[in-house]
Design an enzyme around this catalytic site. Structure first.
Site, PDB file in Angstrom:
ATOM      1  N   LEU A 527       0.807  -1.214   0.000  1.00 30.36           N
ATOM      2  CA  LEU A 527       0.000   0.000   0.000  1.00 30.36           C
ATOM      3  C   LEU A 527       0.842   1.267   0.000  1.00 30.36           C
ATOM      4  CD1 LEU A 527      -2.756  -0.986   2.594  1.00 30.36           C
ATOM      5  CD2 LEU A 527      -2.917  -1.045   0.105  1.00 30.36           C
ATOM      6  N   GLY A 528       2.051   1.187   0.582  1.00 26.44           N
ATOM      7  CA  GLY A 528       2.903   2.365   0.632  1.00 26.44           C
ATOM      8  C   GLY A 528       4.067   2.126   1.581  1.00 26.44           C
ATOM      9  N   GLY A 530       7.340   4.381   4.076  1.00 25.79           N
ATOM     10  CA  GLY A 530       7.920   5.626   4.564  1.00 25.79           C
ATOM     11  C   GLY A 530       9.128   5.333   5.421  1.00 25.79           C
ATOM     12  N   GLY A 531       9.490   6.293   6.274  1.00 21.52           N
ATOM     13  CA  GLY A 531      10.666   6.113   7.101  1.00 21.52           C
ATOM     14  C   GLY A 531      10.520   4.963   8.084  1.00 21.52           C
ATOM     15  N   PHE A 532       9.285   4.614   8.449  1.00 26.17           N
ATOM     16  CA  PHE A 532       9.044   3.545   9.396  1.00 26.17           C
ATOM     17  C   PHE A 532       9.139   2.170   8.767  1.00 26.17           C
ATOM     18  CE2 PHE A 532       5.053   5.026   7.620  1.00 26.17           C
ATOM     19  CZ  PHE A 532       4.562   3.854   7.070  1.00 26.17           C
ATOM     20  N   GLY A 533       8.985   2.074   7.448  1.00 25.31           N
ATOM     21  CA  GLY A 533       8.943   0.776   6.790  1.00 25.31           C
ATOM     22  C   GLY A 533       7.864   0.745   5.727  1.00 25.31           C
ATOM     23  N   LYS A 549       1.528  -2.977   9.087  1.00 24.01           N
ATOM     24  CA  LYS A 549       2.638  -2.026   9.141  1.00 24.01           C
ATOM     25  C   LYS A 549       3.888  -2.790   9.588  1.00 24.01           C
ATOM     26  CE  LYS A 549       3.938   2.268  11.500  1.00 24.01           C
ATOM     27  NZ  LYS A 549       3.464   3.269  12.474  1.00 24.01           N
ATOM     28  N   ASP A 643       3.016  14.175  15.155  1.00 26.15           N
ATOM     29  CA  ASP A 643       3.297  13.882  13.742  1.00 26.15           C
ATOM     30  C   ASP A 643       2.016  13.923  12.908  1.00 26.15           C
ATOM     31  OD1 ASP A 643       4.971  13.405  11.615  1.00 26.15           O
ATOM     32  OD2 ASP A 643       4.952  11.232  11.830  1.00 26.15           O
TER      33      ASP A 643
END
Length: 839
Positions: A527-528, A530-533, A549, A643
């Site tokens: 799905l997408g 980012g910096g977290f994974g 996630k 955030d």
């Protein structure tokens, strides 16, 4: 001496020759010639001769008075045009209202064809304020009506105009399209009520064939129009339905005189309800039909349903107990209906009924109305008759009245919201599937609890074993020790919720379960990231969709943030916060959330033409504000998100916002308002200046992030966007410059065009600038933000200097910006800018 009648006539002629004098009636002595007009008393409608489009033929018609274009709503001689401008509309000696050539009034080309029983020399015709042309006997009175134009509608359905039929004579009132924009003659499409047996239904017809079925009346609307634009809640109009021994008909009225609406049957076969916007001077469609293949009559054939969101089989699927006629055959891309499954028996073989919900009920041409039966009695009646294929309630919110269908079930549509329920006759085997599903619904939770107990027991035994060998672990096993300690520290998540009661909603999943759900974290399910994974879509065995996630090794979110997010989301329950379903700490850190099909808000407001209108954007903004109010004030613990940004606001299927990603959040006690950290986390562009520069954060830090997000929602641009013709470095600076110049509306997303409420947008811009002020002390709280957004008055404070903008143009002091809120539309907005110069 002149007679009284002659004197009255002379006075009338004198008045008619005066400038700016208009009349609304025709008498035998006062005809209407081509070039003259009748105007209703309230000046809402005008009647006269006209030529449509590029045609040179002349017609007598009615249109809205003083509109920028001539929107014709009724035509008298639609199938008998005049060839020149010598036409006249008059009361003939016979008492009939006629259209004729002035040189041959005795040979009318169109007539009202009234049945007259006596001398009618004193008849008159008048154009009323609702657009109805009425012929009266002698006096202007409802008791003296001889003929009405509303009984002979053309292509436009106006308030107070009936659509229906008389049961005894079969005489019908229906809307029929023009032949073309240049020819108002009777076209091939019509909008009418048809009486099939005892059940009246509303259709659009193409000639003699149904083109769109809108179903029978269900007590509120027609079953195929659950979202039909009659705004009863807003007191704009009301829908009425009559069904007695004399007639069946439908009409609507307007309760707000400033609201202008009409329904039009277009010559292409499209019907629309159109509402007039006086600010933009345009018509806006509040309902259109047919809208897509599923709304066309019988698109999927018999015993099938149609869903416009279903991709396969042209949106078609079979009802329970039925199968595609050509399933497994060679008729690719062709769906012609369904048949009973092979070997199935529906007559005295243990059959029953399956519920099908949220639909437009089948065409009732082969249905019977059981007006005195409740739904249980209707079930028994249908079950006894082997020819009965389905039954359902005929009225919403009523215990009495039902419909029973016999033979084929045709023209069923599925709705994402609203709709009705029917019960379809199915065989014994199909019922057995239902029984198995019910048993599984009972057994699965029991089995799950048993498995959970076994898992917990194994975990406890494993933990004890690890404790015994803890002294022998090397540094290479440090990660394993971290996992054990982690589980110990948040074990309360699985045992209690915010109120301290037992909760089984947040589960610890095995890695194998997550791998199976995501097809081993396949790229197709991604799905997408980012910096977290990376986030993946998953599908659990029970049929539930989930969002997974998966934290990467280099993730900015470490073990502490991971634990933080689980504890926070597990304990926080609010409609505008994302729901955590579970976690996994086997070999890696994984969070499992509810799956939200529309994903992030950033997908809708950035990167091209937006899919969101202003009302949806405003509702999303209010949902985010409510979620933040809960975090700051209403939850047991005060939460600072730290955030908040567009990608961390997820949207469900109904475009309701849910705040996500609590890895960076901090918990405050009830008496604590602020804190300082040496580790600044979050997203640049959304961070408040005191947090980014000094590590100082509070609820006002989240207010700053909300203000940036609000300005992004209004403008459709990221805060990090560049503005080549400006000296500003970001969106906040761009908005501030336009505010100082008195041109704040220039920042509004161009895709919104003029569909938004100007005062509401100005209030949102004003509130957004208050949120991003450089000083945290003067920023409002989220409760104050929500109040300002909903309040129709100007926010009480003027915004001061925002943070992180270039000051090349100079800061001149606080700006006071006011606007008129008395007018509901954009034309009423008045703006005043006052700049207080600094010393």
């Amino acid at each position: 001496m002149l007679s009284a009648k002659t004197q009255l006539l002379s006075l009338l002629v004198f008045l008619l020759t005066q400038p700016c004098f208009s009349i609304d009636f025709i008498t035998p002595n006062q005809p209407l010639k081509d070039g003259d007009f009748l105007i209703s008393q309230a000046k809402t409608f005008q009647l006269g001769f006209f030529s449509p489009g590029n045609s040179t033929k002349r017609y007598v018609g009615v249109w809205y008075y003083n509109f920028p274009q001539k929107y014709v709503v009724w035509v008298a001689n639609r199938d008998n045009p005049l060839s020149n401008t010598s036409g006249v509309l008059t009361i003939a000696e016979s008492g009939q209202l006629v259209v004729a050539y002035s040189e041959a009034p005795e040979a009318p080309i169109w007539s009202t064809n009234i049945s007259l029983s006596r001398d009618n020399y004193n008849n008159s015709a008048r154009i009323l304020d609702n657009g109805n042309l009425v012929v009266f006997r002698d006096l202007y009175s409802d008791k003296n009506v001889l003929w009405e134009g509303f009984d002979h509608p053309t292509n436009t359905y106006l308030p107070e105009m009936k659509v229906g039929l008389r049961k005894k004579t079969g005489e019908a009132w229906f809307i029929s399209s023009w032949k073309s924009p240049d020819d108002p003659g009777t076209g091939q499409y019509s909008y009418r009520i048809v009486l099939n047996g005892t059940v009246p239904q509303l259709y659009i017809y193409d000639g003699s064939k149904p083109y769109m079925g809108m179903g029978p009346w269900n007590g509120i609307t027609f079953s195929g129009l659950p979202a039909y634009g009659v705004d009863v809640a807003d007191q704009l109009s009301q829908l009425f339905y009559i069904d007695d021994e004399n007639e069946v008909s439908n009409y609507y009225t307007i309760t707000n005189s400033s609201y202008v609406t009409r329904s039009v049957m277009d010559y292409t076969g499209v019907a629309q309800r159109l509402d007039w916007n006086p600010q933009s001077e345009t018509w806006k469609a509040s309902w259109t039909g047919p809208d897509g293949q599923c709304e066309k009559y019988g698109h999927c054939g018999a015993f099938s349903t149609c869903n416009s969101f279903r991709i396969a089989n042209q949106g078609c699927d079979c009802l329970p107990g039925y199968t595609d006629k050509f399933e497994g055959g060679t008729t690719a891309n062709s769906f012609v209906g369904c048949v009973l499954k092979p070997g199935a028996s529906l007559c005295r073989s243990g059959e029953g009924f399956r519920k099908v919900s949220g639909i437009k009920v089948p065409d009732a041409f082969n249905a019977e109305l059981q007006s005195d039966l409740d739904i249980k009695a209707c079930h028994n009646l249908c079950l006894k008759n082997c020819s009965c294929t389905a039954y359902g309630a005929s009225r919403l919110n009523s215990d009495k009245g039902c419909l029973t269908w016999y033979g084929e079930l045709i023209d069923i549509r599925e709705f994402s919201d609203g709709g009705q329920d029917i019960y379809v006759r199915v065989d014994h085997d199909e019922l057995a599937k239902d029984s198995k599903k019910k048993i599984l619904k009972v057994l699965l939770p029991v089995l799950f609890i048993i498995v959970l107990i076994l898992v917990i027991t194994c975990w406890v035994l494993r933990r004890k074993k690890r404790e015994r060998s803890k002294r022998n672990l090397t540094m290479s096993n440090g990660s394993e020790r971290d996992d054990i300690a982690f589980m110990e520290r948040f074990s309360d998540v699985r045992s209690s919720n915010e109120s301290g009661t037992t909760s089984a909603e947040v589960h610890c999943f095995s890695l194998s379960t997550i791998i199976a759900a995501t097809d081993n974290f396949s790229f197709a399910n991604k799905l997408g990231e980012g910096g977290f994974g990376t986030v993946y879509k998953g599908h659990m065995r029970g049929g539930q969709d989930i969002a997974v996630k998966r934290l990467s090794i280099t993730s900015k979110q470490g073990l502490e943030e991971f634990r933080n997010e689980i504890i926070l989301i597990a304990k926080l329950q609010h409609r505008n916060l994302v729901r955590l379903l579970g976690y996994c700490i086997q070999q890696e850190n994984i969070l499992i959330y509810e799956y939200l099909p529309n994903r992030g808000l950033d997908r809708f407001i950035f990167g091209g033409k937006s899919l969101l209108d202003w009302r949806t954007r405003f509702n999303i903004t209010m949902g985010i504000a409510r979620g933040m109010i809960y975090l700051h004030h209403d939850s047991r613990l005060r939460i600072i998100h730290r955030d908040l940004k567009a990608s961390n606001v997820l949207l469900d299927a109904s475009m309701n916002p849910k705040i996500s990603d609590f890895g960076m959040a901090r918990i405050f006690g009830n008496d604590q308002n602020e804190d300082t950290t040496n580790r600044v986390v979050g997203t640049y562009g959304y961070m408040s200046p005191e947090y980014a520069m000094e590590g100082h954060f509070s609820i006002k830090s989240d207010v700053f992030s909300f203000g940036v997000l609000l300005l992004e929602i209004i403008s459709g641009r990221r805060n990090s966007s560049t503005f080549d013709d400006e000296k500003t470095v970001n969106l906040v600076g761009h908005v501030w410059d336009r505010w100082l110049e008195g041109k704040p509306l220039e920042i509004v997303d161009p895709s919104l065009e003029e569909s938004y409420d100007v005062n509401e947008v100005l209030r949102c811009i004003h509130t957004g600038l208050l949120c991003v002020q450089e000083s945290a002390a003067v920023r409002p709280t989220m409760s104050e933000v929500a109040s300002m957004l909903c309040n129709e008055k100007t926010p009480p404070a003027a915004p001061e200097q925002p943070a992180f903008i270039l000051k090349g143009k100079g800061y001149l002091g606080p700006v006071k910006f006011s606007y008129n809120t008395e007018s509901g539309g954009s034309s009423g907005a008045q703006m005043t800018v006052s700049i207080v110069n600094g010393r």
